[in-house]
Write a protein that holds these residues in place. Sequence first.
Motif, PDB file in Angstrom:
ATOM      1  N   GLN A 118      -4.037   1.715  -9.251  1.00  0.00           N
ATOM      2  CA  GLN A 118      -3.777   1.088 -10.544  1.00  0.00           C
ATOM      3  C   GLN A 118      -4.136   1.999 -11.713  1.00  0.00           C
ATOM      4  O   GLN A 118      -3.530   1.926 -12.785  1.00  0.00           O
ATOM      5  N   ALA A 119      -5.121   2.856 -11.522  1.00  0.00           N
ATOM      6  CA  ALA A 119      -5.561   3.738 -12.612  1.00  0.00           C
ATOM      7  C   ALA A 119      -4.760   5.031 -12.673  1.00  0.00           C
ATOM      8  O   ALA A 119      -4.851   5.764 -13.663  1.00  0.00           O
ATOM      9  N   ALA A 120      -3.980   5.341 -11.641  1.00  0.00           N
ATOM     10  CA  ALA A 120      -3.260   6.616 -11.591  1.00  0.00           C
ATOM     11  C   ALA A 120      -2.322   6.827 -12.779  1.00  0.00           C
ATOM     12  O   ALA A 120      -2.291   7.931 -13.343  1.00  0.00           O
ATOM     13  N   PRO A 121      -1.534   5.826 -13.228  1.00  0.00           N
ATOM     14  CA  PRO A 121      -0.656   6.069 -14.376  1.00  0.00           C
ATOM     15  C   PRO A 121      -1.419   6.426 -15.638  1.00  0.00           C
ATOM     16  O   PRO A 121      -0.975   7.261 -16.427  1.00  0.00           O
ATOM     17  N   PRO A 141       0.815  -1.218   0.000  1.00  0.00           N
ATOM     18  CA  PRO A 141       0.000   0.000   0.000  1.00  0.00           C
ATOM     19  C   PRO A 141       0.848   1.267   0.000  1.00  0.00           C
ATOM     20  O   PRO A 141       1.917   1.323   0.605  1.00  0.00           O
ATOM     21  N   HIS A 142       0.343   2.238  -0.703  1.00  0.00           N
ATOM     22  CA  HIS A 142       0.878   3.586  -0.598  1.00  0.00           C
ATOM     23  C   HIS A 142      -0.307   4.530  -0.733  1.00  0.00           C
ATOM     24  O   HIS A 142      -1.326   4.200  -1.302  1.00  0.00           O
ATOM     25  N   GLY A 143      -0.163   5.720  -0.197  1.00  0.00           N
ATOM     26  CA  GLY A 143      -1.309   6.615  -0.134  1.00  0.00           C
ATOM     27  C   GLY A 143      -2.108   6.375   1.134  1.00  0.00           C
ATOM     28  O   GLY A 143      -1.814   5.485   1.937  1.00  0.00           O
ATOM     29  N   ASP A 144      -3.150   7.176   1.324  1.00  0.00           N
ATOM     30  CA  ASP A 144      -3.948   7.121   2.548  1.00  0.00           C
ATOM     31  C   ASP A 144      -5.423   7.265   2.174  1.00  0.00           C
ATOM     32  O   ASP A 144      -5.875   8.343   1.782  1.00  0.00           O
ATOM     33  N   ALA A 145      -6.182   6.169   2.296  1.00  0.00           N
ATOM     34  CA  ALA A 145      -7.587   6.190   1.926  1.00  0.00           C
ATOM     35  C   ALA A 145      -8.407   7.093   2.836  1.00  0.00           C
ATOM     36  O   ALA A 145      -9.430   7.645   2.422  1.00  0.00           O
ATOM     37  N   GLN A 202      -2.781  11.094  -1.974  1.00  0.00           N
ATOM     38  CA  GLN A 202      -1.338  11.079  -2.220  1.00  0.00           C
ATOM     39  C   GLN A 202      -0.924   9.942  -3.149  1.00  0.00           C
ATOM     40  O   GLN A 202       0.129   9.331  -2.981  1.00  0.00           O
ATOM     41  N   LEU A 203      -1.762   9.675  -4.142  1.00  0.00           N
ATOM     42  CA  LEU A 203      -1.429   8.699  -5.172  1.00  0.00           C
ATOM     43  C   LEU A 203      -0.711   9.338  -6.343  1.00  0.00           C
ATOM     44  O   LEU A 203      -0.161   8.637  -7.193  1.00  0.00           O
ATOM     45  N   THR A 253     -15.536  -0.089   6.264  1.00  0.00           N
ATOM     46  CA  THR A 253     -14.635  -1.124   6.736  1.00  0.00           C
ATOM     47  C   THR A 253     -13.258  -0.960   6.108  1.00  0.00           C
ATOM     48  O   THR A 253     -13.117  -0.418   5.005  1.00  0.00           O
ATOM     49  N   ALA A 254     -12.237  -1.447   6.808  1.00  0.00           N
ATOM     50  CA  ALA A 254     -10.868  -1.347   6.303  1.00  0.00           C
ATOM     51  C   ALA A 254     -10.681  -2.097   4.982  1.00  0.00           C
ATOM     52  O   ALA A 254      -9.997  -1.579   4.083  1.00  0.00           O
ATOM     53  N   PRO A 255     -11.251  -3.313   4.790  1.00  0.00           N
ATOM     54  CA  PRO A 255     -11.084  -3.986   3.495  1.00  0.00           C
ATOM     55  C   PRO A 255     -11.654  -3.187   2.330  1.00  0.00           C
ATOM     56  O   PRO A 255     -11.068  -3.162   1.251  1.00  0.00           O
ATOM     57  N   LEU A 256     -12.801  -2.532   2.527  1.00  0.00           N
ATOM     58  CA  LEU A 256     -13.382  -1.729   1.451  1.00  0.00           C
ATOM     59  C   LEU A 256     -12.449  -0.577   1.093  1.00  0.00           C
ATOM     60  O   LEU A 256     -12.183  -0.324  -0.089  1.00  0.00           O
ATOM     61  N   LEU A 257     -11.951   0.137   2.087  1.00  0.00           N
ATOM     62  CA  LEU A 257     -11.055   1.260   1.818  1.00  0.00           C
ATOM     63  C   LEU A 257      -9.777   0.783   1.137  1.00  0.00           C
ATOM     64  O   LEU A 257      -9.259   1.444   0.230  1.00  0.00           O
ATOM     65  N   HIS A 258      -9.271  -0.366   1.567  1.00  0.00           N
ATOM     66  CA  HIS A 258      -8.042  -0.897   0.981  1.00  0.00           C
ATOM     67  C   HIS A 258      -8.243  -1.217  -0.500  1.00  0.00           C
ATOM     68  O   HIS A 258      -7.390  -0.877  -1.345  1.00  0.00           O
ATOM     69  N   GLU A 259      -9.344  -1.880  -0.839  1.00  0.00           N
ATOM     70  CA  GLU A 259      -9.584  -2.241  -2.236  1.00  0.00           C
ATOM     71  C   GLU A 259      -9.855  -1.011  -3.096  1.00  0.00           C
ATOM     72  O   GLU A 259      -9.394  -0.933  -4.242  1.00  0.00           O
ATOM     73  N   LEU A 260     -10.601  -0.046  -2.570  1.00  0.00           N
ATOM     74  CA  LEU A 260     -10.840   1.186  -3.333  1.00  0.00           C
ATOM     75  C   LEU A 260      -9.519   1.902  -3.614  1.00  0.00           C
ATOM     76  O   LEU A 260      -9.277   2.365  -4.739  1.00  0.00           O
ATOM     77  N   LEU A 261      -8.669   1.997  -2.599  1.00  0.00           N
ATOM     78  CA  LEU A 261      -7.382   2.665  -2.793  1.00  0.00           C
ATOM     79  C   LEU A 261      -6.513   1.883  -3.767  1.00  0.00           C
ATOM     80  O   LEU A 261      -5.799   2.470  -4.591  1.00  0.00           O
TER      81      LEU A 261
END
Length: 411
Positions: free
Chosen positions: A261-264, A136-140, A285-286, A248-256
Amino acid sequence: MPDTAPPFDPRQLVLPSVLAMLQEVGPQLTGSGQAPSSQVVQVLEQIAQALDSVQLPGPVRLVRSLAQACQLHDLDAEQAQRLPQLLQLAHGDALRHLTALAQNAPADSAGLFDSYRALTRLGGKDTAHPADLWQPHGDATRASLPPALTSSYPTLVPCDAVRSELDQAMLGWVKSNDTALATILRQICLGLGHSAPTPALRSAWQLAAGWLDAQAHGLLAPDIYAKRLAARVLMLYGQQIKGAGAATAPLLHELLFFCAQAAPRLQAAPPDTAPIFAAICASCQLLPAVDVCAAPPQETPPATPVAPPLERAPTLAIPDAVELQPLATLTQGMAALPQIQVETSILHQAERYALALQTALAQWTDAGADAAPASPAFTAAQLTRHAWDAGWAEVATLAHLIQRVAERCPT
């Protein structure tokens, strides 16, 4: 994302020992013809702990899956027959990945996913997700949108009508991949964000809107994991109705994960592409800091800017959510079970085609100048037809790609 090592990274102190342990334990995984011993499991656990200490979540997950698979004793005959092959493939994937890291070469943890998913399914679960291996990088929790981007969207208060609209739009998008429906879902999420009772819920709805904005603009593929995430977003609505104050933490993790992946692709797109998603990337911060809080597109920008425009940042080295490598997927990934249950005979035939294709490719690429080996195009065509008949669109597409390459290259 690719695992990169900063200067004086402690990984360079840990990886040589880990590689030595992993190489030593390799023959004991499949060489004896018997189940790996408890000592092998202990060594794998030590390797996982060492990797965890230097923050390599992808290899940690794979090595722990290896250790768990070594302790499976209630397998049926077919699973028991496949176990040595899966252990060998997973061990090889881990060894190649860690060797690349030790040599400061590019190492993408997404390449570990086929083996990780196969081992997870062997244990009776189908819960493997590409985000499990992501560093992980960034902060959801910092996801937020400026009022200039959200004020034009009406507030939606949870009710039966809103739930019905959300359900219908989400079901339609899952079935059709229609970007227009993704746009509608983005609007619903922004509207629900306006009425969210807590800042944490508002942030979660805005993060979901950013993900859907990326889907609506074609920056992400609507794959099976994106559709599973859609179900989590529906669950967020139900949790809010029941009084939850945060996602929930899993939802935030998957969204982030998907946003990363789409940032580039966003950086390579025109400047006005997906403004909601761009703002989410900046707040989480992505992406490098850019001016995403500008006025809405319909307003004319000032003729003379106060400050010179920022230069476009270089493209980040972040891989796609599931970036398939054609040859690796067909010759190694066939060890993983398919997403849907199929007849054993169909799966075995596909494995035979994949093995034949691997052999043909090896003979084709290793042949000397005077040799004239048969092209692997025919075998690739067989696998293509078989995969289409079985409904494996990805395998069929990749096999066809290999077929086209073989047909166009001289023997």
